[in-house]
Every structure is written in C-alpha cells, then in structure tokens.
Enzyme design. Structure first.
Site, PDB file in Angstrom:
ATOM      1  N   HIS A 165      50.923  41.284  36.329  1.00 52.43           N
ATOM      2  CA  HIS A 165      51.454  40.426  37.382  1.00 52.43           C
ATOM      3  C   HIS A 165      52.626  39.613  36.814  1.00 52.43           C
ATOM      4  CE1 HIS A 165      48.023  41.517  39.648  1.00 52.43           C
ATOM      5  NE2 HIS A 165      47.396  40.362  39.768  1.00 52.43           N
ATOM      6  N   ARG A 222      26.771  54.867  43.718  1.00 56.06           N
ATOM      7  CA  ARG A 222      27.833  55.861  43.607  1.00 56.06           C
ATOM      8  C   ARG A 222      27.965  56.410  42.183  1.00 56.06           C
ATOM      9  NH1 ARG A 222      33.199  56.356  43.399  1.00 56.06           N
ATOM     10  NH2 ARG A 222      33.369  54.367  42.320  1.00 56.06           N
ATOM     11  N   GLY A 255      45.112  44.873  40.489  1.00 55.90           N
ATOM     12  CA  GLY A 255      44.356  43.693  40.909  1.00 55.90           C
ATOM     13  C   GLY A 255      43.396  44.016  42.045  1.00 55.90           C
ATOM     14  N   LYS A 279      43.840  30.432  47.051  1.00 56.31           N
ATOM     15  CA  LYS A 279      43.097  30.430  45.785  1.00 56.31           C
ATOM     16  C   LYS A 279      43.952  29.819  44.687  1.00 56.31           C
ATOM     17  CE  LYS A 279      41.816  34.904  46.515  1.00 56.31           C
ATOM     18  NZ  LYS A 279      41.398  36.284  46.198  1.00 56.31           N
ATOM     19  N   CYS A 313      43.316  36.052  38.930  1.00 57.51           N
ATOM     20  CA  CYS A 313      44.298  36.505  37.929  1.00 57.51           C
ATOM     21  C   CYS A 313      45.626  35.736  38.006  1.00 57.51           C
ATOM     22  CB  CYS A 313      44.539  38.004  38.083  1.00 57.51           C
ATOM     23  SG  CYS A 313      44.518  38.580  39.791  1.00 57.51           S
TER      24      CYS A 313
END
Ligand code: NAP
Ligand code: 12T
Length: 340
Positions: free
Chosen positions: A246, A42, A164, A217, A133
């Site tokens: 965050h 791309r 994110g 996670k 993260c």
C-alpha cells in the site's frame, strides 16, 4: 532466549495473511511448541509446510483452542466474532487481524512502534486487535512527528493493493487482465467495478456520511492508538491495480515549526522506518521494491508552503507484512516476553 515454548493456533492459516504469518514465525524463530493450523471446511484436510514439516489444516471448531497459548486470527471479521471469545475463554490469548474488536474499549489496539504499553490491557477480554493495514503504516510514520512537533491535522490519500482484500481478489485482478488482453468482458465478484487498469475510490462499504468504512477505520483507529480522540484526520482510500504493497500520500500540519531535513533525520532514526528520499537520484519508495520487506518506507519528504508549519510525504509498506502478519507477530513477541 524465551522462557518456554508456546502452543500457537492460526485461524485462517490458508489465506494470504495466514501464509505470511507462517513465513514470519519461521523467519523470527518464534518459540513454538504445538502448532495448530485452522481454516474452513473448504480447505480443512489440506497440508501446509512449516519449518520443513507438513501440517494438516484442521477445521476451526469450538474445542480447537484447548491447550493453546496464543491464537493468531485472520479468518474474517464474522468468524473472529464467534471464535476469538471462545479461544480467549479457553485461555488462549488472541491477536486478531480483523476489524471485529478494534474499537472495543476493552480490547487494546496495538502497533508496537507506537503504543506497546497498551498490550497490558489484554487481560480484560484475552484479545488484542491488530489495526487496519492502512492505519498501521500511517501511524508508524506519524509517531515521531507527533512526539517531536505535535500534529494539528493530517490529510491522507491511500493507494491500496488488491492483496488487502484476500486471495480471491488477487485472482480476480489476474483474470480481468487476462480477459481484457483477450478482448473479452472481465467478470467481477470481489470488487464493485472492474479493477484491472483502474482506480477505485471505494474500499469496504459506504457509510451515511459519504465516507467508506476503510476511511472511517483510519480515523477511529489512529485516534485510539494515539489516545487522542480529537486528532484531525481527513482520509480518502483508493484501490489500485497493484498486487502487494500500500502507498499513502500524507500531508501533516504540525503544531511547531518543522524542516524537511529535521523530518528526514528524525524518521531515519525511528524504529520500523526506512527513509528512501533522494530526489536528485530519482529515489523514493515504490511497492515493487518495498513488498516482502518489513519496514515502513518514507520518501518525497517536502515542505508544505500552504500552511504555517507542514510537510508532505509518501509512505509505502507491505500490507501483508507490517500491515498484518508482521505487526501481529511483533505483538505476540511482546506478549510472550513481558506477559505470558
Ligand atoms: P483470504 O486470503 O481470503 O483468506 C481467508 C482465510 O480465512 C482463509 O484461511 C479461509 O479458509 C479462512 N476462513 C474463511 N472463512 C472461515 C470460516 N468460516 N472458518 C474458518 N476459517 C475461515 O484473506 P486474507 O487476506 O488472509 O484476510 C483474512 C482476514 O484478515 C480478512 O477478512 C481481514 O479481516 C483480515 N485482514 C486484516 C488486515 C489488516 O488490515 N490488518 C489485512 C488483510 C486482512 P479457507 O481457505 O478454508 O477458505
Ligand atoms: N476492506 O482488516 O479490502 O479492516 O483491503 C483489511 C483490508 C478491511 C480490515 C481491504 C479491508 C481490512 C481490507
């Protein structure tokens, strides 16, 4: 002074994390010899600037890693799965930002403020994993508390920004806000529901136990980083219509007695942490001020009177920097300083 210059390949250079990697490599003067920027069909052929010079983006291919020393990867998990082992086989040590290798017992999962010594294990597969993260900013804030007071249980709720989920996700939020202001129906592709003016209690896919993969996670990665398989962590991950940064509400039940003043003092003197905590002046961490900064910011530190020993705190960090690119480059810095 570093011993020499290192040839660095960036897989996913045209993405949100890639852009941040380039910025931070420049800021920190990473000792780069040759720089190879890689992406998909791309954008291959497009140009990106680094240190004032234009670099043409190449296509991520089998032979791309010949002669490279370090690969900084963020092209998505399915792409890392194929190309990180190929890079490692060519002698290029990979620091991977995707979820693909994080729980592999032969791949170290590293946050330099918490377990830098784990980097030594990179030799097994030639790959080091960068945590999620939300995990990174949480473990940076928990580490000093873990070492000084012991941790019994953690309850965490996240307020995660749309960056994110990548470039497309940020564009989707903008388009939805625009559509809603124009009284039209917003389109959605990236998020499972409308993201504009909304909170989604779903990040990544649902698992059989009712938790999302993002929540899983946070539990599994935190246990691996602390080397404590029985650590109790109860997570809820929520996406909010914020572009970058965050936030996390973290409740920590400690083994030993703990005071707010002790935690403020301890965290103020811990690496990678900045305390912003002055309720009388209305001061606490917010994404609008913490974005584009390196630290993990902690505030709203207060006693939890519902448990024998415990505190609550509010933790904010730039998910593209400490949550991704900065942590990756800190790992690479230790790698060149101590191992390569
Ligand atoms: P993004 O803005 O969507 O960028 C994705 C990047 O990957 C682009 O450079 C894209 O190239 C490249 N890419 C996609 N498919 C590819 C392929 N088949 N071959 C080569 N390159 C390919 O996403 P991002 O926010 O930068 O995140 C990228 C990845 O990093 C995520 O998938 C995630 O796994 C990981 N990540 C980790 C954290 C963390 O928690 N530590 C945080 C954010 C992201 P084109 O421009 O050519 O499409
Ligand atoms: N679902 O690398 O959507 O595990 O915010 C990072 C970010 C996964 C990851 C997100 C995600 C990861 C997100």
């Amino acid at each position: 002074m570093s011993k020499r210059a290192y040839n660095v390949a960036i897989a996913g250079a045209t993405g949100m994390v890639g852009a941040e990697l380039l910025k931070i490599l420049e800021e920190r003067n990473f000792p780069i010899g040759e720089l190879r920027l890689l992406a998909s069909e791309r954008t291959a052929g497009s140009k990106l600037k680094f240190n004032g010079e234009e670099h043409t983006v190449g296509l991520l291919e089998d032979e791309t890693f010949e002669g490279m020393d370090i690969g900084l990867f963020s092209p998505g998990a399915s792409v890392s799965k194929v190309y990180a082992p190929k890079a490692a086989a060519a002698g290029c040590v990979v620091v991977d930002n995707t979820s693909e290798f994080r729980m592999d017992p032969e791949v170290p999962l590293v946050v330099p403020e918490v377990n830098p010594e784990a980097i030594a294990g990179y030799e097994k597969k030639g790959i080091i994993a960068n945590p999620n993260c939300s995990t990174i900013q949480m473990v940076v804030a928990l580490k000093p508390i873990y070492d000084h007071f012991g941790i019994k249980r953690v309850v965490v709720s996240t307020y995660q920004s749309v960056s994110g989920a990548g470039k497309e996700a940020m564009d989707e939020l903008t388009e939805q806000i625009r559509a809603l202001f124009n009284m039209s129906t917003p389109d959605k592709k990236v998020f499972p529901h409308v993201m504009a003016f909304n909170c989604l209690p779903q990040i990544d896919v649902f698992l059989e136990d009712g938790y999302t993969k993002e929540e899983a996670k946070m539990v599994n990665e935190t246990r691996k980083i602390f080397g404590n398989e029985s650590m109790l962590i109860s997570p809820t991950a929520v996406r909010v219509p914020v572009y970058v940064g965050h936030s996390e509400s973290i409740n920590v039940e400690t083994e030993d007695a703990v005071t707010v003043e002790e935690v403020r003092e301890l965290l103020s003197n811990s690496p990678g942490i900045e305390v912003i905590d002055d309720p009388a002046k209305g001061l606490y961490p917010m994404t609008v001020e913490c974005a584009e900064q390196d630290a993990v910011f902690v505030g709203r530190i207060r006693n939890d009177p519902t448990v024998e020993h415990g505190i609550n705190m509010w933790v904010v960090s730039d998910n593209l920097r400490k949550g991704a690119a900065l942590n990756t480059i800190q790992i690479a810095e230790i790698l060149v300083r101590d191992y390569l």
